[in-house]
Design an enzyme around this catalytic site. Structure first.
Site, mmCIF file in Angstrom:
data_model
loop_
_atom_site.group_PDB
_atom_site.id
_atom_site.type_symbol
_atom_site.label_atom_id
_atom_site.label_comp_id
_atom_site.label_asym_id
_atom_site.label_seq_id
_atom_site.Cartn_x
_atom_site.Cartn_y
_atom_site.Cartn_z
ATOM 1 N N GLU A 1 -8.319 -16.716 -15.739
ATOM 2 C CA GLU A 1 -7.035 -16.028 -15.604
ATOM 3 C C GLU A 1 -6.455 -16.151 -14.202
ATOM 4 O OE1 GLU A 1 -6.905 -11.776 -16.416
ATOM 5 O OE2 GLU A 1 -4.729 -11.821 -16.253
ATOM 6 N N ASP B 1 -11.964 -14.357 -18.438
ATOM 7 C CA ASP B 1 -11.179 -13.293 -17.804
ATOM 8 C C ASP B 1 -12.157 -12.471 -16.963
ATOM 9 O OD1 ASP B 1 -9.518 -11.269 -17.030
ATOM 10 O OD2 ASP B 1 -8.626 -10.963 -19.001
ATOM 11 N N ILE C 1 -11.816 -9.743 -15.175
ATOM 12 C CA ILE C 1 -11.721 -8.319 -15.556
ATOM 13 C C ILE C 1 -10.610 -8.221 -16.590
ATOM 14 C CG2 ILE C 1 -11.324 -5.937 -14.838
ATOM 15 C CD1 ILE C 1 -12.168 -6.670 -12.018
ATOM 16 N N ASP C 2 -10.977 -7.949 -17.808
ATOM 17 C CA ASP C 2 -9.976 -7.715 -18.837
ATOM 18 C C ASP C 2 -9.821 -6.201 -18.966
ATOM 19 O OD1 ASP C 2 -8.151 -8.562 -20.902
ATOM 20 O OD2 ASP C 2 -9.553 -7.623 -22.287
ATOM 21 N N THR D 1 -7.570 -4.805 -16.346
ATOM 22 C CA THR D 1 -7.403 -4.564 -14.903
ATOM 23 C C THR D 1 -6.663 -3.252 -14.646
ATOM 24 O OG1 THR D 1 -7.399 -6.933 -14.507
ATOM 25 C CG2 THR D 1 -6.526 -5.572 -12.749
ATOM 26 N N ASP E 1 -8.000 -13.716 -22.693
ATOM 27 C CA ASP E 1 -8.126 -12.351 -23.214
ATOM 28 C C ASP E 1 -8.866 -12.340 -24.555
ATOM 29 O OD1 ASP E 1 -6.527 -11.042 -21.161
ATOM 30 O OD2 ASP E 1 -4.764 -11.942 -22.079
HETATM 31 C C1 IPD Z 1 -4.595 -7.575 -20.287
HETATM 32 C C2 IPD Z 1 -5.292 -6.665 -21.248
HETATM 33 C C3 IPD Z 1 -4.273 -5.857 -22.023
HETATM 34 C C4 IPD Z 1 -3.278 -6.730 -22.745
HETATM 35 C C5 IPD Z 1 -2.628 -7.701 -21.800
HETATM 36 C C6 IPD Z 1 -3.678 -8.494 -21.039
HETATM 37 P P1 IPD Z 1 -5.851 -8.175 -18.002
HETATM 38 O O1 IPD Z 1 -5.523 -8.371 -19.586
HETATM 39 O O2 IPD Z 1 -6.085 -7.401 -22.159
HETATM 40 O O3 IPD Z 1 -4.889 -5.085 -23.008
HETATM 41 O O4 IPD Z 1 -2.270 -5.940 -23.304
HETATM 42 O O5 IPD Z 1 -1.828 -8.571 -22.569
HETATM 43 O O6 IPD Z 1 -3.038 -9.356 -20.139
HETATM 44 O O7 IPD Z 1 -4.571 -8.437 -17.287
HETATM 45 O O8 IPD Z 1 -6.313 -6.799 -17.828
HETATM 46 O O9 IPD Z 1 -6.854 -9.217 -17.741
#
Ligand code: IPD
Length: 292
Positions: free
Chosen positions: A71, A89, A91-92, A94, A229
Site C-alpha cells: 500500500e 497492507d 496496517i489495514d 490505519t 485490503d
Molecule cells: C482501509 C480500510 C477501510 C476501508 C478503506 C481501506 P487502510 O485501509 O480497509 O476499512 O474502508 O477502503 O483503504 O487505509 O486502513 O489500510
C-alpha cells in the site's frame, strides 16, 4: 504454482506478521501526528511505512523471484500481473490505529495468476490470527477451522448482519451510490428497504473479510478499496466456504485488483443472496471499471 512451497510461504508470513505486530502495538500514533495521503480521511503513519519496509525487505530477500506490491509504496500505474506477487497492507485499519481502536491488522497475501493463494491477517492488539492456503482450509490461530460453526442457511438479506465501509472518497457518483445503498439496506420494508439486521462499519477490509469467513458477519460490501485490503482476506474467506462477487451488479468473477467486492459467508443460498444484494445497490460504482 507448482514450484512455490505455499506452506513454507504461509508459515514465514505468519512469523513476519507476528514480528510486525510487535512494531504496531509498541507504536504511539496520534491523530495529530499522522499524515494524510489523498485527503483528511486517508491516513498514514510512520508505523505504516516502517512496517512495510520491514515486510518488503524481508520478503524480497527471502523470495527474490516473487514480486511485491504494498500500500505505502504503490504508485499509480503499477499493475498487478499474473506473476506470483506478495500483496501487502502493513496496517489495514490505519484510522482505527491512530484512534487506538483495536480493530486493525497486518494483511499479507500472495496472488498467483491474479488469484489469491495464501493469506495471513493478524490483529496484534487482540492477537487474533487468520490464515489460509488455497485448497487447504482456513484457520483461526492456526488450529481452529473456519467458519467457527457449521453455517446455517443464509436466507434473505433481512436475516443478515452486513458490513459496509465509508472509504475515503466522500463525494461524487460512487459516494452517492454508497450512501443511497446504505439507506436501502437499513430501511424498513414499508419504505422499500431490505431491513437488514444492522449495518457495521468497522474500518478494516481485511478483518471484515475474516469476520465473514468466521461467520460473525454475513455480508461485506465495499467499493473503492484496493488489492492489498482484500488479497489475504479473500483466500481466507474462500477457504471458509465464502465467496467474493463484484461490488457492482452482475460480476461473478471479480479481479483481486477490481476494487469492488461483495463478500458473502458460506451457507446455502449464497448466490440468491448475492443477487438480492445486487438488486439493492442504488446505481453503478465507477471505480475499478478500467480493470473489469
Ligand atoms: C482501509 C480500510 C477501510 C476501508 C478503506 C481501506 P487502510 O485501509 O480497509 O476499512 O474502508 O477502503 O483503504 O487505509 O486502513 O489500510
Amino acid at each position: 504454482m507448482a514450484d512455490l512451497d505455499l506452506q513454507e510461504i504461509h508459515d514465514y508470513l505468519i512469523s513476519l506478521a507476528r514480528e510486525a505486530g510487535e512494531m504496531i502495538t509498541s507504536a504511539h500514533p496520534t491523530t495529530s501526528a499522522s499524515g494524510t495521503k489523498k485527503n483528511s480521511a486517508d491516513l498514514v503513519t510512520e508505523t505504516d511505512r516502517a512496517v512495510e519496509t520491514l515486510v518488503s525487505t524481508s520478503l524480497r530477500t527471502r523470495y527474490p523471484h516473487i514480486l511485491f506490491m504494498g500500500e505505502e509504496t504503490y504508485a499509480p500505474g503499477d499493475l498487478l500481473t499474473a506473476a506470483p506477487t506478495f500483496i501487502v497492507d502493513p496496517i489495514d485499519g490505519t484510522t482505527n490505529f491512530v484512534h487506538r481502536l483495536p480493530y486493525a491488522c497486518i494483511s499479507l497475501g500472495l496472488a498467483v495468476n491474479l488469484v489469491p493463494a495464501v493469506g495471513v491477517v493478524y490483529n496484534p492488539f487482540t492477537q487474533t490470527l487468520y490464515s489460509a492456503i488455497t485448497g487447504r482450509g482456513a484457520f483461526l490461530n492456526r488450529t481452529t477451522p473456519l467458519p467457527l460453526a457449521s453455517p446455517t442457511p443464509l436466507g434473505a438479506l433481512s436475516n443478515c448482519l452486513v458490513a459496509v465501509e465509508w472509504g475515503s472518497d466522500r463525494s461524487g457518483n460512487d459516494y452517492d451510490v454508497k450512501v443511497a445503498t446504505f439507506a436501502k439496506l437499513a430501511g424498513s420494508k414499508e419504505i422499500g428497504g431490505a431491513m437488514v439486521h444492522s449495518l457495521r462499519s468497522l474500518g478494516s477490509a481485511a478483518l471484515n473479510m475474516c469476520a465473514v469467513a468466521s461467520g460473525a458477519l454475513d455480508v461485506y460490501w465495499e467499493t473503492g478499496c484496493w488489492a492489498w485490503d482484500v488479497c489475504a482476506g479473500w483466500v481466507i474467506l474462500k477457504e471458509a466456504g465464502g465467496l467474493v462477487a463484484d461490488g457492482n451488479p452482475g460480476g461473478w468473477k471479480p479481479r483481486v485488483d477490481g476494487r469492488r467486492y461483495l463478500s458473502v459467508r458460506g451457507g446455502e443460498g449464497q448466490k440468491e443472496l448475492v443477487e438480492e444484494f445486487w438488486g439493492v445497490i442504488q446505481g453503478k460504482c465507477e471505480v475499478g471499471l478500467e480493470t473489469s
